[in-house]
Design an enzyme around this catalytic site. Structure first.
Site, PDB file in Angstrom:
ATOM      1  CG  ASP A   1      -0.060   5.387 -43.849  1.00 22.42           C
ATOM      2  OD1 ASP A   1      -0.002   6.301 -44.685  1.00 22.42           O
ATOM      3  OD2 ASP A   1       0.637   4.363 -43.885  1.00 22.42           O
TER       4      ASP A   1
ATOM      5  CB  CYS B   1      -0.875  -0.021   1.248  1.00 17.42           C
ATOM      6  SG  CYS B   1      -2.269   1.089   1.149  1.00 17.42           S
TER       7      CYS B   1
HETATM    8  P1  ADP Z   1       1.287   6.596 -47.779  1.00 18.37           P
HETATM    9  O1  ADP Z   1       0.736   7.884 -47.288  1.00 18.37           O
HETATM   10  O2  ADP Z   1       0.276   5.841 -48.587  1.00 18.37           O
HETATM   11  O3  ADP Z   1       1.886   5.746 -46.714  1.00 18.37           O
HETATM   12  P2  ADP Z   1       3.880   7.648 -48.615  1.00 18.37           P
HETATM   13  O4  ADP Z   1       3.747   8.907 -47.846  1.00 18.37           O
HETATM   14  O5  ADP Z   1       4.882   6.656 -48.166  1.00 18.37           O
HETATM   15  O6  ADP Z   1       2.473   6.937 -48.843  1.00 18.37           O
HETATM   16  O7  ADP Z   1       4.234   7.988 -50.132  1.00 18.37           O
HETATM   17  C1  ADP Z   1       3.393   8.837 -50.873  1.00 18.37           C
HETATM   18  C2  ADP Z   1       3.611   8.674 -52.355  1.00 18.37           C
HETATM   19  O8  ADP Z   1       4.943   9.043 -52.677  1.00 18.37           O
HETATM   20  C3  ADP Z   1       3.448   7.265 -52.857  1.00 18.37           C
HETATM   21  O9  ADP Z   1       2.104   7.004 -53.190  1.00 18.37           O
HETATM   22  C4  ADP Z   1       4.339   7.267 -54.086  1.00 18.37           C
HETATM   23  O10 ADP Z   1       3.650   7.795 -55.179  1.00 18.37           O
HETATM   24  C5  ADP Z   1       5.447   8.224 -53.709  1.00 18.37           C
HETATM   25  N1  ADP Z   1       6.622   7.512 -53.195  1.00 18.37           N
HETATM   26  C6  ADP Z   1       7.115   7.535 -51.963  1.00 18.37           C
HETATM   27  N2  ADP Z   1       8.216   6.791 -51.843  1.00 18.37           N
HETATM   28  C7  ADP Z   1       8.441   6.251 -53.068  1.00 18.37           C
HETATM   29  C8  ADP Z   1       9.421   5.391 -53.608  1.00 18.37           C
HETATM   30  N3  ADP Z   1      10.410   4.889 -52.881  1.00 18.37           N
HETATM   31  N4  ADP Z   1       9.313   5.055 -54.903  1.00 18.37           N
HETATM   32  C9  ADP Z   1       8.313   5.539 -55.647  1.00 18.37           C
HETATM   33  N5  ADP Z   1       7.366   6.347 -55.196  1.00 18.37           N
HETATM   34  C10 ADP Z   1       7.413   6.721 -53.935  1.00 18.37           C
HETATM   35 MG    MG Z   2       2.938   4.747 -45.261  1.00 15.50          MG
END
Ligand code: ADP
Ligand code: MG
Length: 709
Positions: A404, A22
Site C-alpha cells: 500500500d 509426546c
Molecule cells: P492509499 O491507497 O494510498 O492508502 P487511500 O485508499 O486511503 O490511499 O485513499 C486514496 C485517495 O483517496 C487518497 O490519495 C486521497 O486522494 C483520497 N482520500 C481518501 N480519504 C481522504 C480524506 N479523508 N480526505 C481527502 N482525500 C481522501
Molecule cells: Mg492506506
C-alpha cells in the site's frame, strides 16, 4: 476458569500438564478423560504442556479432572495456580540418573575383571531400578490404558534384555534413556522459556502518584486505568499509557523490535516493558496489565504456537502409520525366522527388541513444533508477530509482494504544501471547510489538513452527517452546507469535475512530483490542496532485499492519483504501480497478481487495507503497536513501522522451513538406517537408544538455533 455467560454451566479451564511430552501421552489422557461424565471437549498442546478442557460445570469440577490426570501418572494443575501434590524435583531426578550411571559403571568393571556373575547382575539390576523408577511408573500407567508410549516400549525392551540374560545391555539402555529424557526436558524448557522470557519484561511494582501528590509503591496488578505512574530514568515502563509530563527517549525494542530509541513527549503513547532513557516521565495509564500491548503479544504468540503447521500435520499422520508398522515388523522378526527357519530364538527376539526401541517417532513428531515455536519467539522479540505455523510456512512460499502507499511505503506523516483556490474562493475558507470536515476523519490526509488549519489559527465549524468514502475521500454537512473532499476520481464520479480542474490537477501533480492532490468542493470545486509525504528511508532497501530473497514481483497498489503514485514507485524501485484503486479494486489487484506470480503477501496498515490484507496469502500489517484492530486482522503484524522487517520475516520463514525439512529428513533417514541394521542384526539395543535419543537431541538443538535468527 471461564464460565459460559448465558447458562453458567459450560465452563472452560486450562491445565498445565506435567509429563505430557509426546503425542502418545495425549492419547492416554484422552482415553482416560473421555470416560468422565460432563466432559465436553478437550484440546492438548504438547509443547506448552497445556490442556484446555470444556465441561459441564454442573456435573464436573476441576479437581475431578486433576485426579483423573493423576491416575495416568501425569500431574495437572490449573494454569496460573501453583502446582499441587508431590512431584520429584529435578534434583532428585538427576540424582537417580547419576546413580544409574554409577551402577552401570560398577557392573562393567566387575564384568571386566570376571568377578562373580551374581555381583555383576546385582549392579546392573540396581542401575535398572534407579534409572527406570520414573519411566517404569509411567509405563505401567500407559500399559493400563493399553497405549504403547515410549515408556512401555522401553520397558518391554529392557525386560526382554533381562530375560535373554543381557543385563548389561538392559542397564545401559535404562541409563541412556533416563539421561536422554532429562536432556530432552531441558531443551523443551528452553523453547517454552523463550516465550515466557517476554513476560518477564514488565516490572511487578510501580511508583504511583495519588491525587494528594504523595508517592506510593504498589503492585502493578493493583493499578487502574487513569492512575498516574512515575517512571524514573533507566526504569522499565510498567504499563501502557500516555505521557502526561516529561520528555525522554524510550527504548521500545522489547515491544516493537526497533533498534533506535523513540522520542517521547506529552501526549505520546508508551508501552509496558519498554525502557525509559534519561528523562523522567509521568505516565497516565491507559490499559491494565492483562490488556497491555506486551501481554497481548505474548497471548498471541502462545495461541500461534498451539496452531498446527501443515508439515506438523503431515508428520503426525506419518507417525500414526509408522509405529504400528514397525511393531508388526518386530513381532514378525521375533517369531517367524525361529519358527519357520529354525533360527536362534534369542538372536531374533533381540533384533525384535531393537525394532521396538526405534519404533517411537517422538523425535520426528516433536521437531516441527519446536522449530516453529523457536521461530515465532525469535520473531516476536524483533517486533514481528506471526500468527501461527501455517502463516509462517505460507510466508516462505511468497513470490510476489504488494505494498500500500500512504503510511506503508511512505511515512504517512503528511503535510499540506499548497492550497490552490478555484472559482474565486479564498484559501482560508477552503482550509476552514476542509479541516472542519477532516477533523472527523481517520485518514492521514485529514490529519495533515487539520494540523495546517490549527497552525493558521483557523476556527472550525460544526459538522453533521460525516461519511468517509474509502479510497475516495469524505463528505459531510458543514454549517448546513454539503462539502465534499477527495481525489479526482470522486469528483468525476459526482460529475462536478470540469475540464479546467482536470487540467489543473494533472499539471500540478506533474510539477510537484509526487504530491497528492485533493479537491475540496461545495456546490462546485473551490480549491485544490496539495499534500506531500516522503518515502520511508528504508523503502528502497527493503524492495531491493525482497528481490534478493527471490521475490519475483513487487507492486504498489494505491488509491492515489497515477502520477503521484508513479513518482513514488520510481523512487522506491517497484516493478508495477496500480493507482486510483478503491478498496475493492485492491482486492481484485491482489487476486490478479497472485494468478500471475503465485503466492502473494500484501503489506498495508491493517485498518484501511483490511480487505486486501485478508485476500492475500499473507497479510502483513505495519506499525500496529497500540492499534488493537490492526493487530487482530493481520497474519503477520509488524509492531514498528520498519519495512526492513519484511525481508527479515521472509528470511526467517524460509530458514524455518529448511530447518523443519532438514530435521524430518535426518530423523527419517536415521530411522530407516536403523531399521535395516536391526533386521540384519548389526544394531545393538544401546546403539538404538543412543541413535533415537541422539536424533531427538540433534533435531531439537537444530530447531532451537532458530531462536537466534
Ligand atoms: P492509499 O491507497 O494510498 O492508502 P487511500 O485508499 O486511503 O490511499 O485513499 C486514496 C485517495 O483517496 C487518497 O490519495 C486521497 O486522494 C483520497 N482520500 C481518501 N480519504 C481522504 C480524506 N479523508 N480526505 C481527502 N482525500 C481522501
Ligand atoms: Mg492506506
Amino acid at each position: 476458569m471461564a464460565t459460559c455467560q448465558v447458562c453458567e454451566v459450560h465452563a472452560e479451564s486450562v491445565f498445565k500438564i506435567e509429563g505430557m511430552d509426546c503425542h502418545e501421552e495425549v492419547a492416554i489422557l484422552e482415553k482416560r478423560l473421555k470416560k468422565i461424565t460432563g466432559l465436553e471437549a478437550l484440546h492438548a498442546d504438547v509443547l506448552s504442556q497445556r490442556l484446555t478442557i470444556q465441561y459441564d460445570a454442573a456435573k464436573l469440577n476441576t479437581s475431578t479432572i486433576a485426579e483423573a490426570v493423576a491416575q495416568t501418572g501425569m500431574r495437572a494443575w490449573l494454569e496460573h495456580e501453583q502446582p499441587t501434590g508431590v512431584a520429584p524435583s529435578a534434583a532428585t531426578r538427576r540424582l537417580y540418573v547419576a546413580l544409574a550411571g554409577v551402577f552401570v559403571a560398577i557392573g562393567m568393571v566387575l564384568e571386566y575383571f570376571g568377578l562373580d556373575r551374581r555381583l555383576v547382575v546385582a549392579a546392573y539390576a540396581a542401575a535398572i531400578a534407579s534409572g527406570g523408577i520414573y519411566s517404569g511408573r509411567r509405563a505401567l500407567h500407559a500399559a493400563r490404558s493399553l497405549a504403547l508410549d515410549i515408556n512401555v516400549l522401553m520397558l518391554v525392551a529392557v525386560a526382554g534384555a533381562m530375560v535373554l540374560g543381557e543385563w548389561g545391555e538392559g542397564a545401559t539402555v535404562v541409563f541412556l534413556f533416563a539421561l536422554a529424557q532429562l536432556l530432552e526436558a531441558r531443551a523443551m524448557e528452553r523453547a517454552r522459556g523463550a516465550i515466557r522470557a517476554l513476560m518477564d519484561l514488565t516490572p511487578a511494582e510501580a511508583l504511583i502518584r495519588d491525587a494528594s501528590g504523595a508517592f506510593r509503591r504498589v503492585p502493578v496488578d493493583a493499578i487502574a486505568v487513569g492512575d498516574l505512574v512515575v517512571v524514573k530514568p533507566g526504569e522499565k515502563i510498567p504499563l501502557d499509557g500516555m505521557v502526561a509530563a516529561g520528555e525522554s527517549h524510550v527504548n521500545q525494542a522489547p515491544v516493537t523490535g526497533e533498534s533506535l530509541p523513540a522520542e517521547k513527549g506529552i501526549g505520546d503513547e508508551v508501552f509496558a516493558g519498554t525502557i525509559n532513557g534519561r528523562g523522567a516521565l509521568d505516565v497516565r495509564v491507559t490499559r491494565r496489565r492483562g490488556d497491555s500491548t506486551l501481554a497481548r503479544i505474548i497471548d498471541m504468540v502462545e495461541r500461534a504456537q498451539a496452531q498446527r503447521a501443515p508439515s506438523q500435520t503431515f508428520v503426525e499422520r506419518f507417525a500414526r502409520i509408522y509405529t504400528p508398522v514397525v511393531l508388526l515388523l518386530a513381532l514378525a522378526i521375533g517369531i517367524l525366522p525361529p519358527l519357520l527357519l529354525g533360527a536362534s530364538w534369542s538372536d531374533w527376539i533381540y533384533r525384535a527388541l531393537v525394532l521396538l526401541v526405534i519404533s517411537c517417532p517422538c523425535a520426528l513428531v516433536i521437531s516441527t513444533p519446536v522449530s516453529v515455536v523457536s521461530a515465532l519467539a525469535a520473531a516476536a522479540r524483533k517486533g514481528v508477530l506471526i500468527k501461527g505455523g501455517a502463516h509462517l510456512e505460507r510466508l516462505a512460499g511468497v513470490r510476489c509482494v504488494a505494498f500500500d502507499k500512504t503510511g506503508t511505503l511512505t511515512k504517512g506523516d503528511l503535510r499540506v504544501v499548497a492550497v490552490t483556490p478555484l472559482n474565486g474562493a479564498v484559501p482560508e475558507r477552503i482550509l476552514q471547510l476542509a479541516a472542519s470536515l477532516e477533523a472527523r476523519s481517520e485518514h492521514p490526509i485529514g490529519t495533515a489538513i487539520v494540523a495546517r488549519a490549527r497552525e493558521q489559527a483557523i476556527a472550525l465549524s460544526s459538522v453533521e452527517q460525516f461519511q468517509s468514502l474509502p479510497g475516495l475521500g469524505a463528505e459531510a454537512l458543514v454549517d448546513g452546507r454539503r462539502v465534499v473532499i477527495g481525489n479526482h476520481r470522486l469528483f468525476e464520479e459526482r460529475g462536478v469535475c470540469s475540464r479546467e480542474v482536470h487540467a489543473l490537477i494533472e499539471a500540478a501533480t506533474l510539477a510537484a512530483g509526487g504530491q497528492t492532490m485533493v479537491i475540496v468542493g461545495a456546490e462546485e470545486p473551490i480549491g485544490i490542496i496539495g499534500v506531500s509525504d516522503r518515502p520511508r528511508e528504508s523503502a528502497r532497501e527493503a524492495v531491493r532485499m525482497l528481490r534478493e530473497h527471490g521475490i519475483a514481483h513487487v507492486a504498489l497498489l494505491t488509491g492515489d492519483h497515477a502520477s503521484a503514485a508513479q513518482a513514488l514507485g520510481d523512487a522506491v524501485g517497484v516493478d508495477e504501480v496500480r493507482a486510483g484503486l478503491l478498496p475493492e479494486d485492491k482486492v481484485r489487484g491482489v487476486e490478479e497478481l497472485r494468478g500471475r506470480f503465485g503466492a502473494l503477501a500484501m503489506v498495508g496498515d491493517g485498518i484501511n487495507d483490511a480487505p486486501a490484507l485478508a485476500a492475500a496469502d499473507v497479510g502483513i500489517a505495519m506499525g500496529v503497536a497500540g492499534s488493537d484492530a490492526a493487530l487482530e486482522t493481520a497474519d503477520v503484524a509488524l509492531m514498528a513501522d520498519e519495512l526492513l522487517k519484511i525481508p527479515y520475516a521472509l528470511r526467517l520463514s524460509r530458514a524455518t522451513l529448511r530447518n523443519v525439512r532438514a530435521n524430518i529428513v535426518f530423523s527419517l533417514g536415521l530411522k530407516a538406517a536403523f531399521l535395516v541394521m536391526a533386521v540384519m542384526g548389526v544394531a545393538t539395543l544401546w546403539m538404538a537408544v543412543v541413535a533415537d535419543m541422539g536424533a531427538t537431541m540433534i533435531v531439537m538443538a537444530n530447531a532451537l538455533r532458530l531462536l537466534r535468527e
